[in-house]
Design a protein around this motif. Structure first.
Motif, short mmCIF file in Angstrom:
data_model
loop_
_atom_site.label_atom_id
_atom_site.label_comp_id
_atom_site.label_asym_id
_atom_site.label_seq_id
_atom_site.Cartn_x
_atom_site.Cartn_y
_atom_site.Cartn_z
N THR A 59 86.86 1.38 88.20
CA THR A 59 87.42 2.42 89.13
C THR A 59 88.89 2.17 89.28
OG1 THR A 59 85.43 1.75 90.67
CG2 THR A 59 87.15 3.15 91.45
N ALA A 60 89.50 1.28 89.29
CA ALA A 60 90.82 0.90 89.08
C ALA A 60 91.33 1.66 87.82
CB ALA A 60 91.48 -0.55 89.38
N THR A 61 90.85 1.28 86.57
CA THR A 61 91.08 1.88 85.41
C THR A 61 90.99 3.42 85.36
OG1 THR A 61 90.29 -0.14 84.28
CG2 THR A 61 91.13 1.53 82.92
N LEU A 89 96.73 -0.42 87.63
CA LEU A 89 96.51 -1.26 86.52
C LEU A 89 96.54 -2.68 86.74
CD1 LEU A 89 95.36 -0.11 83.86
CD2 LEU A 89 97.82 -0.43 82.74
N ILE A 90 97.75 -2.95 87.55
CA ILE A 90 97.61 -4.27 88.00
C ILE A 90 96.36 -4.63 88.63
CG2 ILE A 90 99.02 -5.92 89.59
CD1 ILE A 90 101.50 -4.20 88.61
N GLN A 91 95.92 -3.73 89.54
CA GLN A 91 94.62 -4.14 90.14
C GLN A 91 93.52 -4.38 89.35
OE1 GLN A 91 93.58 -1.35 92.84
NE2 GLN A 91 92.48 -2.61 94.32
N SER A 92 93.47 -3.54 88.35
CA SER A 92 92.44 -3.80 87.41
C SER A 92 92.56 -5.13 86.50
CB SER A 92 92.37 -2.61 86.34
OG SER A 92 91.59 -2.83 85.14
N PHE A 93 93.89 -5.51 86.36
CA PHE A 93 94.11 -6.74 85.58
C PHE A 93 93.59 -7.99 86.36
CE2 PHE A 93 97.19 -4.78 82.43
CZ PHE A 93 96.15 -4.36 81.36
N THR A 103 89.89 -8.34 86.22
CA THR A 103 89.73 -8.59 84.81
C THR A 103 89.72 -10.30 84.73
OG1 THR A 103 90.24 -6.59 83.83
CG2 THR A 103 89.76 -8.65 82.40
N ALA A 104 91.12 -10.67 85.43
CA ALA A 104 91.25 -12.33 85.51
C ALA A 104 90.14 -12.93 86.24
CB ALA A 104 92.68 -12.52 86.04
N ILE A 105 89.63 -12.21 87.44
CA ILE A 105 88.48 -13.13 88.05
C ILE A 105 87.27 -12.72 87.16
CG2 ILE A 105 87.12 -12.81 89.81
CD1 ILE A 105 89.38 -11.68 91.43
N PHE A 160 79.49 -10.23 89.21
CA PHE A 160 79.50 -9.41 87.88
C PHE A 160 79.51 -7.93 88.14
CE2 PHE A 160 77.92 -7.41 84.41
CZ PHE A 160 79.21 -7.54 83.31
N TYR A 161 78.75 -7.50 88.87
CA TYR A 161 78.56 -6.04 89.01
C TYR A 161 79.90 -5.54 89.95
CZ TYR A 161 74.06 -5.96 86.72
OH TYR A 161 73.21 -6.15 85.98
N VAL A 162 79.95 -6.34 90.87
CA VAL A 162 81.06 -5.96 91.72
C VAL A 162 82.59 -5.99 90.94
CG1 VAL A 162 82.72 -6.53 93.80
CG2 VAL A 162 80.16 -6.66 93.91
N LEU A 163 82.76 -6.91 90.11
CA LEU A 163 83.86 -6.95 89.15
C LEU A 163 84.05 -5.72 88.36
CD1 LEU A 163 84.52 -10.72 88.57
CD2 LEU A 163 85.82 -9.12 89.98
N SER A 164 82.93 -5.45 87.89
CA SER A 164 82.63 -4.46 86.77
C SER A 164 83.21 -2.84 87.59
CB SER A 164 81.28 -4.01 86.20
OG SER A 164 80.80 -5.29 85.79
#
Lengths: 101, 173
Positions: free
Chosen positions: B17-19, B35-39, B42-44, B8-12
């Motif tokens: 960062t990507a956003t 933004l695609i990377q951020s999405f 978010t999917a994960i 969870f922390y890694v995904l946050s």
């Protein structure tokens, strides 16, 4: 245990405010729409977190509706951007200062 | 179950960062790719929070359809154009407001009772989820399909209106 509920809500708030700052500070119409997309996505994170905390599915259902809403919004918004780009030759929101261009 | 917290922390960190990179890029194509990377992250995160169907829909609709639409528009309208430089001055007031909002939310959330509860991992199967939608929320689903149809008609109308509008202004001039 994944995380505490306030960490999930804080992540959602951070992403939402990043989107709000983006759409408030950029002058490009496409980036303003991108900011709106970021904000919708952040609200989806908050809804799914609430749905997982209380164990009911309604939050996830509303995320599906938000996705459909985002698709509709972005299609109409990009059509409007193309239309105003053809009329004024610019996608910069500062160039739309005249009423009768 | 400490590994789920680490994920969870890694995904946050990846999402934030990507956003943040996406909203500060001058090149619009780079912004959309961040933004695609951020999405994707978010999917994960959605999958981690127990919504596999929504994770798939996030990749298909957000990262697949909406962002590709943005890329199409950027490449047809303003590919190769250098964007007008956005000075640092226009970031000041939105930045101040954003920081103040984040501080307010921070104090509010950590003061509020009941927010310290830990969230246990759970997973809803797509079959159960679909049955729930179409049994309890069938009317909103129909309304949303009508909304999508109206958006399609509106986009078609805006795309067609150009030639008529130009003829009209030429006649007026």
């Amino acid at each position: 245990m994944i995380a505490s509920y306030n960490e999930l809500i804080l992540l959602s708030i951070f992403v939402f405010i990043l989107g709000a700052v983006c759409s408030a500070s950029r002058r490009n119409l496409i980036m303003i729409l991108v900011g709106v997309e970021i904000m919708l996505n952040a609200s989806g994170i908050a809804l799914i977190a609430g749905s997982l905390r209380w164990g009911i599915l309604d939050g996830q259902v509303f995320v599906i509706f938000i996705m459909a809403l985002a698709a509709a919004e972005v299609s109409v918004g990009l059509a409007l951007i193309i239309y105003s780009h053809k009329r004024t030759g610019s996608v910069n929101s500062d160039d739309y200062s005249r009423l009768r261009g | 179950m400490i590994s789920l917290r680490i994920i969870f922390y890694v995904l946050s960190v990846v999402i934030l960062t990507a956003t943040a990179m996406a909203i500060t890029r001058k090149n619009l194509v780079h912004a959309v790719l961040y933004l695609i990377q951020s999405f994707f992250a978010t999917a994960i995160l959605f999958y981690l929070l127990g919504a596999p169907l929504l994770a798939a829909l996030e990749v298909i609709i957000y990262a697949g359809a909406i962002m590709v639409l943005f890329l199409f528009i950027i490449m047809t309208l303003i590919a190769g154009e250098t964007q007008a430089g956005h000075g640092r001055r226009q970031w000041i007031f939105p930045g101040i407001l954003g920081v103040v909002s984040i501080l307010a939310a921070f104090f509010l959330i950590f003061e509020a009772p009941g927010t310290q509860t830990m969230v246990a991992p759970a997973m809803v199967r797509p079959l159960v989820f679909g049955e729930y939608i179409f049994s309890k929320y069938w009317l909103p689903v129909e309304i949303v399909s009508l909304l999508l149809f109206v958006a399609l008609a509106g986009a078609l109308y805006l795309g067609r209106y150009k030639s008529g509008g130009q003829v009209e202004t030429e006649v007026e001039q």
